[in-house]
Design a protein around this motif. Structure first.
Motif, PDB file in Angstrom:
ATOM      1  N   HIS A 170      25.760   8.455   0.123  1.00  0.00           N
ATOM      2  CA  HIS A 170      25.624   9.545   0.783  1.00  0.00           C
ATOM      3  C   HIS A 170      24.767   9.527   2.077  1.00  0.00           C
ATOM      4  O   HIS A 170      23.710   9.152   2.309  1.00  0.00           O
ATOM      5  N   LEU A 171      25.396   9.662   3.293  1.00  0.00           N
ATOM      6  CA  LEU A 171      24.834   9.693   4.488  1.00  0.00           C
ATOM      7  C   LEU A 171      24.222  10.848   4.684  1.00  0.00           C
ATOM      8  O   LEU A 171      24.808  11.965   4.974  1.00  0.00           O
ATOM      9  N   GLN A 172      22.968  10.955   5.088  1.00  0.00           N
ATOM     10  CA  GLN A 172      22.190  12.077   5.183  1.00  0.00           C
ATOM     11  C   GLN A 172      21.953  12.403   6.680  1.00  0.00           C
ATOM     12  O   GLN A 172      21.848  13.679   7.145  1.00  0.00           O
ATOM     13  N   GLN A 173      21.672  11.534   7.354  1.00  0.00           N
ATOM     14  CA  GLN A 173      21.376  11.752   8.878  1.00  0.00           C
ATOM     15  C   GLN A 173      22.292  10.531   9.703  1.00  0.00           C
ATOM     16  O   GLN A 173      22.397   9.464   9.194  1.00  0.00           O
ATOM     17  N   PRO A 174      22.923  10.808  10.713  1.00  0.00           N
ATOM     18  CA  PRO A 174      22.581  11.898  11.488  1.00  0.00           C
ATOM     19  C   PRO A 174      23.674  13.465  11.127  1.00  0.00           C
ATOM     20  O   PRO A 174      23.160  14.385  11.361  1.00  0.00           O
ATOM     21  N   ASP A 175      24.730  12.649  10.772  1.00  0.00           N
ATOM     22  CA  ASP A 175      25.900  13.725  10.115  1.00  0.00           C
ATOM     23  C   ASP A 175      26.107  13.662   8.711  1.00  0.00           C
ATOM     24  O   ASP A 175      26.546  12.603   8.252  1.00  0.00           O
ATOM     25  N   GLU A 176      25.958  14.399   7.971  1.00  0.00           N
ATOM     26  CA  GLU A 176      25.803  14.388   6.414  1.00  0.00           C
ATOM     27  C   GLU A 176      27.402  14.020   6.059  1.00  0.00           C
ATOM     28  O   GLU A 176      28.336  14.926   6.554  1.00  0.00           O
ATOM     29  N   SER A 177      27.419  13.041   5.337  1.00  0.00           N
ATOM     30  CA  SER A 177      28.861  12.995   4.554  1.00  0.00           C
ATOM     31  C   SER A 177      28.625  12.348   3.055  1.00  0.00           C
ATOM     32  O   SER A 177      27.466  11.706   2.775  1.00  0.00           O
ATOM     33  N   LEU A 178      29.472  12.468   2.369  1.00  0.00           N
ATOM     34  CA  LEU A 178      29.363  11.996   0.859  1.00  0.00           C
ATOM     35  C   LEU A 178      30.675  11.301   0.449  1.00  0.00           C
ATOM     36  O   LEU A 178      31.746  12.015   0.460  1.00  0.00           O
ATOM     37  N   ILE A 179      30.515  10.242  -0.380  1.00  0.00           N
ATOM     38  CA  ILE A 179      31.905   9.604  -1.017  1.00  0.00           C
ATOM     39  C   ILE A 179      31.236   9.351  -2.247  1.00  0.00           C
ATOM     40  O   ILE A 179      30.150   8.538  -2.686  1.00  0.00           O
ATOM     41  N   VAL A 180      32.055   9.664  -3.501  1.00  0.00           N
ATOM     42  CA  VAL A 180      31.521   9.500  -4.791  1.00  0.00           C
ATOM     43  C   VAL A 180      32.842   8.903  -5.637  1.00  0.00           C
ATOM     44  O   VAL A 180      34.114   9.420  -5.602  1.00  0.00           O
ATOM     45  N   ALA A 181      32.780   7.579  -6.108  1.00  0.00           N
ATOM     46  CA  ALA A 181      33.914   7.069  -6.802  1.00  0.00           C
ATOM     47  C   ALA A 181      33.443   7.381  -8.503  1.00  0.00           C
ATOM     48  O   ALA A 181      32.405   6.800  -8.823  1.00  0.00           O
ATOM     49  N   ASP A 182      34.314   7.978  -9.207  1.00  0.00           N
ATOM     50  CA  ASP A 182      33.673   8.314 -10.688  1.00  0.00           C
ATOM     51  C   ASP A 182      34.408   7.393 -11.698  1.00  0.00           C
ATOM     52  O   ASP A 182      33.956   7.813 -12.918  1.00  0.00           O
ATOM     53  N   GLY A 183      34.877   6.349 -11.271  1.00  0.00           N
ATOM     54  CA  GLY A 183      35.662   5.505 -12.329  1.00  0.00           C
ATOM     55  C   GLY A 183      37.212   5.542 -12.230  1.00  0.00           C
ATOM     56  O   GLY A 183      37.834   4.761 -12.805  1.00  0.00           O
ATOM     57  N   LYS A 184      37.596   6.791 -11.905  1.00  0.00           N
ATOM     58  CA  LYS A 184      39.037   7.241 -11.844  1.00  0.00           C
ATOM     59  C   LYS A 184      39.461   7.817 -10.520  1.00  0.00           C
ATOM     60  O   LYS A 184      40.459   7.193  -9.747  1.00  0.00           O
ATOM     61  N   ASP A 185      38.695   8.501  -9.740  1.00  0.00           N
ATOM     62  CA  ASP A 185      38.968   9.223  -8.596  1.00  0.00           C
ATOM     63  C   ASP A 185      37.995   8.831  -7.324  1.00  0.00           C
ATOM     64  O   ASP A 185      36.957   8.677  -7.802  1.00  0.00           O
ATOM     65  N   VAL A 186      38.280   9.184  -6.275  1.00  0.00           N
ATOM     66  CA  VAL A 186      37.280   8.956  -5.198  1.00  0.00           C
ATOM     67  C   VAL A 186      37.161  10.485  -4.550  1.00  0.00           C
ATOM     68  O   VAL A 186      38.466  10.752  -3.974  1.00  0.00           O
ATOM     69  N   TRP A 187      36.310  10.997  -4.108  1.00  0.00           N
ATOM     70  CA  TRP A 187      36.075  12.233  -3.461  1.00  0.00           C
ATOM     71  C   TRP A 187      35.265  12.017  -2.369  1.00  0.00           C
ATOM     72  O   TRP A 187      34.248  11.378  -2.185  1.00  0.00           O
ATOM     73  N   ILE A 188      35.733  12.388  -1.155  1.00  0.00           N
ATOM     74  CA  ILE A 188      35.009  12.438   0.197  1.00  0.00           C
ATOM     75  C   ILE A 188      34.947  13.528   0.593  1.00  0.00           C
ATOM     76  O   ILE A 188      35.872  14.370   0.926  1.00  0.00           O
ATOM     77  N   TYR A 189      33.893  13.915   0.884  1.00  0.00           N
ATOM     78  CA  TYR A 189      33.181  15.278   1.111  1.00  0.00           C
ATOM     79  C   TYR A 189      32.420  15.426   2.598  1.00  0.00           C
ATOM     80  O   TYR A 189      31.606  14.598   2.868  1.00  0.00           O
ATOM     81  N   ASN A 190      33.196  16.487   3.186  1.00  0.00           N
ATOM     82  CA  ASN A 190      32.215  16.743   4.559  1.00  0.00           C
ATOM     83  C   ASN A 190      31.929  18.146   4.580  1.00  0.00           C
ATOM     84  O   ASN A 190      32.588  19.034   4.714  1.00  0.00           O
ATOM     85  N   PRO A 191      30.415  18.112   4.344  1.00  0.00           N
ATOM     86  CA  PRO A 191      29.832  19.582   4.184  1.00  0.00           C
ATOM     87  C   PRO A 191      30.026  20.317   5.430  1.00  0.00           C
ATOM     88  O   PRO A 191      30.145  21.644   5.241  1.00  0.00           O
ATOM     89  N   PHE A 192      30.050  19.510   6.818  1.00  0.00           N
ATOM     90  CA  PHE A 192      29.892  20.323   7.920  1.00  0.00           C
ATOM     91  C   PHE A 192      31.399  21.176   8.032  1.00  0.00           C
ATOM     92  O   PHE A 192      31.596  22.432   8.151  1.00  0.00           O
ATOM     93  N   ALA A 193      32.502  20.610   7.588  1.00  0.00           N
ATOM     94  CA  ALA A 193      33.988  21.064   7.490  1.00  0.00           C
ATOM     95  C   ALA A 193      34.067  21.890   6.301  1.00  0.00           C
ATOM     96  O   ALA A 193      35.355  22.400   6.273  1.00  0.00           O
ATOM     97  N   GLU A 194      33.164  21.834   5.444  1.00  0.00           N
ATOM     98  CA  GLU A 194      33.652  22.353   4.089  1.00  0.00           C
ATOM     99  C   GLU A 194      34.882  22.322   3.529  1.00  0.00           C
ATOM    100  O   GLU A 194      35.755  22.667   3.068  1.00  0.00           O
TER     101      GLU A 194
END
Length: 201
Positions: free
Chosen positions: A69-93
């Motif tokens: 979870h990169l919080q600064q300067p631009d937020e982004s989030l990557i989560v691997a749950d053991g099966k899939d990888v989720w790549i989330y861009n809050p700014f672009a929704e």
């Protein structure tokens, strides 16, 4: 005496074989199989000029659980749950979801949470002092090199070199143990966010 000497020499030979850089790295990672930490990020370009600084948090847990979870300067989030990888861009929704094997197939970062021998064989690993350099054998990898450094068995620094010549360093702090079952490794799509599902289902 001769028999004892033979046994001792055999043990020494076995120890030497077990001390490959890859096995050393595996032993350090296995000693601390799950943790969360804060990080400070510094990115420099090919001229060693700082082009970005940031902060965030990460968590790693075997097998195949990853949170970035990169919080600064631009937020982004990557989560691997053991099966899939989720790549989330809050700014672009927007959020993209990929099968785990596809998302991390050529990334050296995969070795931090993956224990499949066939996957480890896709990388060259070198050791220097308490640091390990991981290079993908494939030329298609977006990240050329990952280096990880330890204080004992505690991971203290991660650095990445990408194909554009940029160098990213992440200094870790405030580490705490965590398990793969922790809620942090579950991603829930926020309301109103569009999903690009690339899992081929």
């Amino acid at each position: 005496m001769t028999r004892l000497m033979f046994v001792a020499l055999s043990l020494c030979a076995t120890s030497a074989i077990a001390a490959t850089p890859a096995e050393q790295l595996q032993q350090k990672l296995d000693a601390n199989p799950g943790f969360q930490a804060e990080f400070k990020q510094t990115v420099t370009d090919v001229n060693q000029k700082v082009i970005q600084s940031g902060t965030g948090s990460l968590a790693l847990a075997q097998p195949n659980h990853f949170y970035w979870h990169l919080q600064q300067p631009d937020e982004s989030l990557i989560v691997a749950d053991g099966k899939d990888v989720w790549i989330y861009n809050p700014f672009a929704e927007e959020v993209s979801v990929l099968p785990l094997d596809q998302a991390i197939a050529t990334s050296p970062m995969t070795l931090l949470v993956h224990r499949d021998a066939s996957v480890w064989n896709d990388f060259d690993i070198k050791a220097q002092n308490n640091c390990y350099t991981i290079d993908p054998k494939s030329q298609d990898a977006g990240v050329q090199t990952v280096s990880v450094c330890f204080d004992g068995n505690k991971l203290t620094e991660i650095s990445l070199n990408d194909n554009q010549g940029n160098h990213s360093e992440f200094a870790l702090s405030a580490q705490q143990p965590i398990k793969a079952s922790a809620p942090i490794f579950t991603f829930t799509v926020p309301e109103g966010v569009s999903v690009d599902d690339q899992r081929g289902q």
